[in-house]
Design a protein around this motif. Sequence first.
Motif, PDB file in Angstrom:
ATOM      1  N   TYR A 247       0.558  -1.315  -0.077  1.00 14.41           N
ATOM      2  CA  TYR A 247       0.123   0.140   0.096  1.00 14.41           C
ATOM      3  C   TYR A 247       0.791   1.387   0.125  1.00 14.41           C
ATOM      4  CZ  TYR A 247      -4.290  -2.858   0.709  1.00 14.41           C
ATOM      5  OH  TYR A 247      -5.365  -3.511   0.841  1.00 14.41           O
ATOM      6  N   TYR A 248       1.999   1.156   0.110  1.00  9.81           N
ATOM      7  CA  TYR A 248       3.156   2.200   0.120  1.00  9.81           C
ATOM      8  C   TYR A 248       3.779   2.645  -1.388  1.00  9.81           C
ATOM      9  CZ  TYR A 248       2.567   1.961   5.190  1.00  9.81           C
ATOM     10  OH  TYR A 248       2.150   1.928   6.489  1.00  9.81           O
ATOM     11  N   PRO A 249       4.267   3.697  -1.499  1.00 10.45           N
ATOM     12  CA  PRO A 249       4.750   3.975  -2.750  1.00 10.45           C
ATOM     13  C   PRO A 249       6.158   3.041  -2.845  1.00 10.45           C
ATOM     14  CG  PRO A 249       4.354   6.097  -1.447  1.00 10.45           C
ATOM     15  CD  PRO A 249       3.834   4.735  -0.566  1.00 10.45           C
ATOM     16  N   GLN A 250       6.355   2.865  -4.321  1.00 14.13           N
ATOM     17  CA  GLN A 250       7.244   1.942  -4.678  1.00 14.13           C
ATOM     18  C   GLN A 250       8.089   2.864  -5.441  1.00 14.13           C
ATOM     19  OE1 GLN A 250       7.463  -1.383  -3.125  1.00 14.13           O
ATOM     20  NE2 GLN A 250       5.692  -0.654  -2.275  1.00 14.13           N
ATOM     21  N   VAL A 251       9.520   3.276  -4.969  1.00 16.18           N
ATOM     22  CA  VAL A 251      10.228   4.272  -5.588  1.00 16.18           C
ATOM     23  C   VAL A 251      11.381   3.401  -6.186  1.00 16.18           C
ATOM     24  CG1 VAL A 251      11.491   6.612  -5.810  1.00 16.18           C
ATOM     25  CG2 VAL A 251       9.430   5.952  -4.285  1.00 16.18           C
ATOM     26  N   LYS A 252      11.716   3.734  -7.242  1.00 19.22           N
ATOM     27  CA  LYS A 252      12.970   2.915  -7.944  1.00 19.22           C
ATOM     28  C   LYS A 252      13.785   3.455  -9.113  1.00 19.22           C
ATOM     29  CE  LYS A 252      13.671  -1.621 -10.518  1.00 19.22           C
ATOM     30  NZ  LYS A 252      13.211  -2.864 -10.638  1.00 19.22           N
ATOM     31  N   ARG A 286      -0.240   1.276  -5.525  1.00 17.16           N
ATOM     32  CA  ARG A 286      -1.436   0.590  -5.583  1.00 17.16           C
ATOM     33  C   ARG A 286      -2.568   1.353  -5.054  1.00 17.16           C
ATOM     34  NH1 ARG A 286      -2.206  -4.914  -5.598  1.00 17.16           N
ATOM     35  NH2 ARG A 286      -0.278  -4.900  -6.847  1.00 17.16           N
ATOM     36  N   VAL A 287      -3.581   1.760  -6.019  1.00 19.14           N
ATOM     37  CA  VAL A 287      -4.826   2.288  -5.534  1.00 19.14           C
ATOM     38  C   VAL A 287      -5.960   1.531  -5.441  1.00 19.14           C
ATOM     39  CG1 VAL A 287      -3.898   4.391  -6.390  1.00 19.14           C
ATOM     40  CG2 VAL A 287      -5.399   3.009  -7.903  1.00 19.14           C
ATOM     41  N   PHE A 288      -5.967   0.257  -6.031  1.00 15.59           N
ATOM     42  CA  PHE A 288      -7.093  -0.534  -6.065  1.00 15.59           C
ATOM     43  C   PHE A 288      -6.858  -1.884  -6.197  1.00 15.59           C
ATOM     44  CE2 PHE A 288     -10.945  -2.441  -7.999  1.00 15.59           C
ATOM     45  CZ  PHE A 288     -11.985  -2.448  -6.818  1.00 15.59           C
ATOM     46  N   ASP A 289      -7.221  -2.832  -5.444  1.00 12.09           N
ATOM     47  CA  ASP A 289      -7.210  -4.075  -5.898  1.00 12.09           C
ATOM     48  C   ASP A 289      -8.331  -5.147  -5.416  1.00 12.09           C
ATOM     49  OD1 ASP A 289      -6.864  -4.178  -3.028  1.00 12.09           O
ATOM     50  OD2 ASP A 289      -4.675  -5.123  -3.181  1.00 12.09           O
ATOM     51  N   LYS A 290      -9.560  -4.349  -4.907  1.00 14.46           N
ATOM     52  CA  LYS A 290     -10.783  -4.954  -4.363  1.00 14.46           C
ATOM     53  C   LYS A 290     -10.357  -5.910  -3.161  1.00 14.46           C
ATOM     54  CE  LYS A 290     -15.006  -7.115  -5.875  1.00 14.46           C
ATOM     55  NZ  LYS A 290     -15.696  -7.761  -6.949  1.00 14.46           N
TER      56      LYS A 290
END
Length: 408
Positions: A247-252, A286-290
């Motif tokens: 649920y957290y940002p993934q920065v690469k 990730r903003v939505f995955d039901k």
Amino acid sequence: MIKLIILIIPIFIYGESLKSLLDFAGKNSELVVSKTLLQKAKSIEVESYESAYYPTIDVGAFYQTLNEKTLMQSGDIYSGFAKISFDIYDGGKKSALLSQSKNEYKASNFDTESMKKSLSLQIVQDFFNIKSLQASLSARIEAGKSLREQLSRTKRFVLAKVATKDDVDRLQAAYDTNIYEMQDIRLQTLSLKKSLELKVGKNIETFDDSIFKEFSKYDLELIDSVKSLMAQKDALVNGANSIDSSYYPQVKIEDTFSVYAYDRVDTLHPEGLDNQNKLMLSLNLRVFDKGTIAKNKQAYIVNSQALNTQVAYKKREQEMQYDLAIFTIKTSNIKIISAKSALISATSAFETISKKYDAGIVDNVVYLDALSSKTSAKALYETSLNDLEIAYATYYYYAGKNIEEFLQ
């Protein structure tokens, strides 16, 4: 003299003490070796998660050829590249996965130790049960000698007309029954010996005498199987945290350097770049995955709660077995005193009745009853001594100790 030496030598060569069996099994038993290999695999897994903190470097190449050349593109293109990537922020996923792997490794260590200690207890039980069977067989062999002598004596009396055939039949029945029971004991001993050899991991010829130190009260320490469950529970919590990181940002960040070469070029199909360096910073959220991630996390949490409940049960079970082992030791000591007294009485009674039987004062029914009582009392006394040693081992096991450390 030479024959005597030949008979004695194998005892010194093949005699196995309980301590030597425990030492050998702790290093060579297939069950222990299997657990040790699983432990090693978990150790390697920890190292792999530790390496995940470092940047990754990829190299590659490609070759492209066009049979119908495209406008402004050469017919053949050769390329090689090197790419370095680094996760600037992953929401704590690597950290959670590393902690999970470390706890799984810790659980594996406890599993290995638990297997060793549990196997040691089983070996102790088999060892002293075999000792009890051997004592019972020895008592039966001794009884068989007495029965054979009396049977031969009574047969002579029948020929002399001073005894009847039913006297011989009673002795013969007792003698044959004794042989049957001896064979049954030999079969039980062989079965238990094979089971012990399977646990230890080698053939065993003879068993030396072994005893534990006398009872001394020790504080209860958690056994390794409980510690393993606790580590597994912690690993599941870490697994839930690693899922939550999604649920957290993934920065690469990625940096790719490529070189190119061309063939089949002309004015309409010129060469392209000689080399190129591409730097890319990416962010993914990730903003939505039901609810997929949330449900996965919930599954981990429920599993950890289940293990927590199991830990509570196993702790209470260990405390119960610990208290029961102490009571068993006290009871075994009382049994030894009673069994010793019974053996002394039965031996004295048999000697008296045997003399009376030889003098014709009592019949063979009384004699056989006295012989049976003596045989049973002797086997019972030896068994009570061996049961005490098993009780000691059980106590040390549930106190959380290494059993072999308490062998004298």
